[in-house]
Design an enzyme around this catalytic site. Structure first.
Site, PDB file in Angstrom:
ATOM      1  N   HIS A 139       0.809  -1.216   0.000  1.00  0.00           N
ATOM      2  CA  HIS A 139       0.000   0.000   0.000  1.00  0.00           C
ATOM      3  C   HIS A 139       0.843   1.267   0.000  1.00  0.00           C
ATOM      4  O   HIS A 139       0.313   2.376  -0.110  1.00  0.00           O
ATOM      5  CB  HIS A 139      -0.974   0.004   1.192  1.00  0.00           C
ATOM      6  CG  HIS A 139      -0.336   0.165   2.534  1.00  0.00           C
ATOM      7  ND1 HIS A 139      -0.075  -0.902   3.368  1.00  0.00           N
ATOM      8  CD2 HIS A 139       0.086   1.261   3.195  1.00  0.00           C
ATOM      9  CE1 HIS A 139       0.467  -0.457   4.486  1.00  0.00           C
ATOM     10  NE2 HIS A 139       0.584   0.853   4.402  1.00  0.00           N
ATOM     11  N   ASP A 185      -0.403  -7.540   0.679  1.00  0.00           N
ATOM     12  CA  ASP A 185       0.144  -6.214   0.967  1.00  0.00           C
ATOM     13  C   ASP A 185       1.667  -6.274   0.878  1.00  0.00           C
ATOM     14  O   ASP A 185       2.365  -6.195   1.878  1.00  0.00           O
ATOM     15  CB  ASP A 185      -0.300  -5.729   2.350  1.00  0.00           C
ATOM     16  CG  ASP A 185      -0.054  -4.235   2.542  1.00  0.00           C
ATOM     17  OD1 ASP A 185      -0.276  -3.738   3.661  1.00  0.00           O
ATOM     18  OD2 ASP A 185       0.386  -3.570   1.576  1.00  0.00           O
ATOM     19  N   GLY A 239       2.671   5.441  10.381  1.00  0.00           N
ATOM     20  CA  GLY A 239       4.053   5.797  10.145  1.00  0.00           C
ATOM     21  C   GLY A 239       4.999   4.632  10.282  1.00  0.00           C
ATOM     22  O   GLY A 239       6.140   4.693   9.844  1.00  0.00           O
ATOM     23  N   SER A 258       4.408   1.790   8.800  1.00  0.00           N
ATOM     24  CA  SER A 258       4.117   0.930   7.657  1.00  0.00           C
ATOM     25  C   SER A 258       5.357   0.509   6.889  1.00  0.00           C
ATOM     26  O   SER A 258       6.263   1.301   6.658  1.00  0.00           O
ATOM     27  CB  SER A 258       3.187   1.653   6.679  1.00  0.00           C
ATOM     28  OG  SER A 258       1.896   1.171   6.773  1.00  0.00           O
ATOM     29  N   SER A 267       1.875  -4.085   7.894  1.00  0.00           N
ATOM     30  CA  SER A 267       0.754  -3.804   7.003  1.00  0.00           C
ATOM     31  C   SER A 267      -0.150  -2.733   7.618  1.00  0.00           C
ATOM     32  O   SER A 267      -0.224  -1.618   7.149  1.00  0.00           O
ATOM     33  CB  SER A 267      -0.034  -5.074   6.714  1.00  0.00           C
ATOM     34  OG  SER A 267      -1.175  -4.798   5.936  1.00  0.00           O
TER      35      SER A 267
END
Length: 450
Positions: free
Chosen positions: A235, A259, A337, A339, A354
């Site tokens: 993403h 993802d 943040g 991720s 994720s």
């Protein structure tokens, strides 16, 4: 049919000898007075774990550093035992999981003969109605029907320990969840509806383990270095999108559904088998998958290092953008943040952040995309054994900043420390080791003016 017992008899010898050999233990060591293969775990299996990781585990799991070291040794042993049993039982494998303090490895069995083999290997058998493959098939059918999932269903996952597939639902919306299950055409006896307060969303827009920037300035984090680049969350960017710090291009990206993504870095950027733990680094030495119940630690620049345990694997979670399947569910906290950041079990790569629910003040549920499926999907090779983070060339020590002032690359800064750079004063927001490219004006998650 007459040959079937012979197959199991051969498996008994194979399983027992394979597990013991895999654990580099003698039969006498494996067969302790308690018959528990984890009793023979040697602390040396976790001797090289970084002290900061032990401290983080001690803090978040509420155990001592020595207990954390002992736990890692048991988890290392359990992972190898589970792998041997999975290879032996094949599609008849009923799954395996650790108890709360990782002192017992339990293996699901559907046959009394399997139970005998499990006991012989020093694990605890538990009779279950469904194999892991059958549970995964139920989950796959729910995945196929994900477009019909109501917004009140934040996700579903295979829960090996209860031998069921859990479908989460908002309070008061159980009927909608049941209708979704019925529409998917799965065996309702294998599904458990469970209330949940989760509100999962992708964690993006600020840096994670090591910062990189996408397109016009959105930020994510490097997961793990691979030959020619790094893997991260899907993403974070679409195929073809460009990145800076390090400069590169998304060569593959999938989200939702899965993802994961990988970025090929441009010449001049050097991927290394390292994860930033703020401060310092952890060397990645492989990607052996940890068991359900094992401890896991996460790196993210928003919240630093945090640890928890693996709750379930092969989970499906529904974000506003769609359902993501095959992720791992944990109770380690994270915040927006983090991720794309790295998840580690000792020095073994587990996955990339994720998304999830909650925060590091109140706790929450977080999900990571396992790393091995990413490597397999794109034909990538994980880098292992030494080096520095891939965002910058190696440095030999603190260097003077081009903007002038007291800030320097290659220096450990604690939260609250102050520096000057480019004529301005900055206050450190969270502890980290500085790097070229992470000058205070460039990383507002780490420094604020004043």
């Amino acid at each position: 049919m007459a040959r079937k017992p012979a197959l199991f008899a051969a498996a008994a010898v194979t399983l027992t000898t394979t597990v013991i050999a895999a654990l580099t233990m003698t039969p006498a060591t494996a067969q302790t007075s308690k018959g528990n293969v984890l009793d023979g775990a040697q602390v040396s299996a976790a001797d090289n774990v970084a002290p900061d990781m032990l401290s983080a585990m001690a803090r978040d799991l509420r155990i001592s550093p020595d207990q954390a070291r002992q736990r890692l040794a048991r988890e290392h042993t359990a992972a190898r035992a589970e792998s041997a049993m999975r290879a032996t039982f094949g599609d008849a494998f009923g799954g395996a999981w650790l108890n709360g303090d990782a002192t017992t490895l339990t293996v699901g069995v559907t046959d009394a003969r399997q139970a005998t083999l499990v006991r012989a290997a020093g694990a605890t058998p538990k009779t279950v109605a469904r194999t892991e493959a059958q549970l995964n098939a139920v989950q796959a059918r729910l995945d196929a029907a994900s477009a019909k999932a109501p917004k009140t269903v934040p996700g579903w996952y295979v829960d090996i320990a209860t031998n069921s597939v859990v479908v989460s639902t908002k309070a008061g919306a159980a009927d909608a969840a049941r209708a979704f299950v019925a529409a998917a055409g799965v065996d309702v006896k294998s599904v458990r509806i469970e209330n949940s307060t989760e509100e999962p969303r992708p964690l993006i827009d600020v840096i994670g383990g090591n910062a990189y920037y996408i397109g016009s300035g959105s930020r994510c984090s490097v997961g793990f270095s691979v030959t020619g680049g790094f893997v991260t969350a899907g993403h974070c960017g679409t195929t073809g999108a460009s990145t800076t710090q390090p400069s590169g291009t998304f060569r593959g990206s999938t989200f939702p559904g899965r993802d994961y993504a990988w970025v090929q870095v441009a010449a001049g950027n050097t991927p290394r088998a390292q994860v930033n733990r703020y401060p310092g680094t952890v060397t990645v030495n492989g990607s052996t998958e940890a068991a359900v119940g094992a401890s896991v630690c996460r790196s993210g620049s928003t919240t630093g290092w945090h640890c928890g345990t693996i709750q379930q694997k092969n989970t499906s979670v529904t974000y506003p953008q769609g359902t993501v399947s095959g992720v791992t569910r944990t109770n380690a906290c994270a915040e927006p943040g983090d991720s794309g950041g790295s998840w580690l079990a000792n020095d073994q790569a587990q996955g990339v952040t994720s998304g999830g629910s909650g925060n590091c003040s109140s706790g929450g549920t977080m999900y990571f995309q396992p790393v091995n499926p990413i490597l397999s999907a794109y034909g990538l090779t994980l880098l292992t054994g030494g080096g520095v983070p891939p965002t910058v060339p190696p440095t030999t020590g603190p260097t003077n900043p081009p903007g002038g002032g007291t800030w320097a690359a290659g220096k450990a800064y604690a939260a609250g420390a102050t520096v000057t750079y480019g004529g301005s004063r900055y206050t450190c927001l969270q502890g980290h080791t500085s790097m070229a490219g992470w000058e205070p004006p460039n990383v507002p998650a780490l420094w604020r003016v004043g």
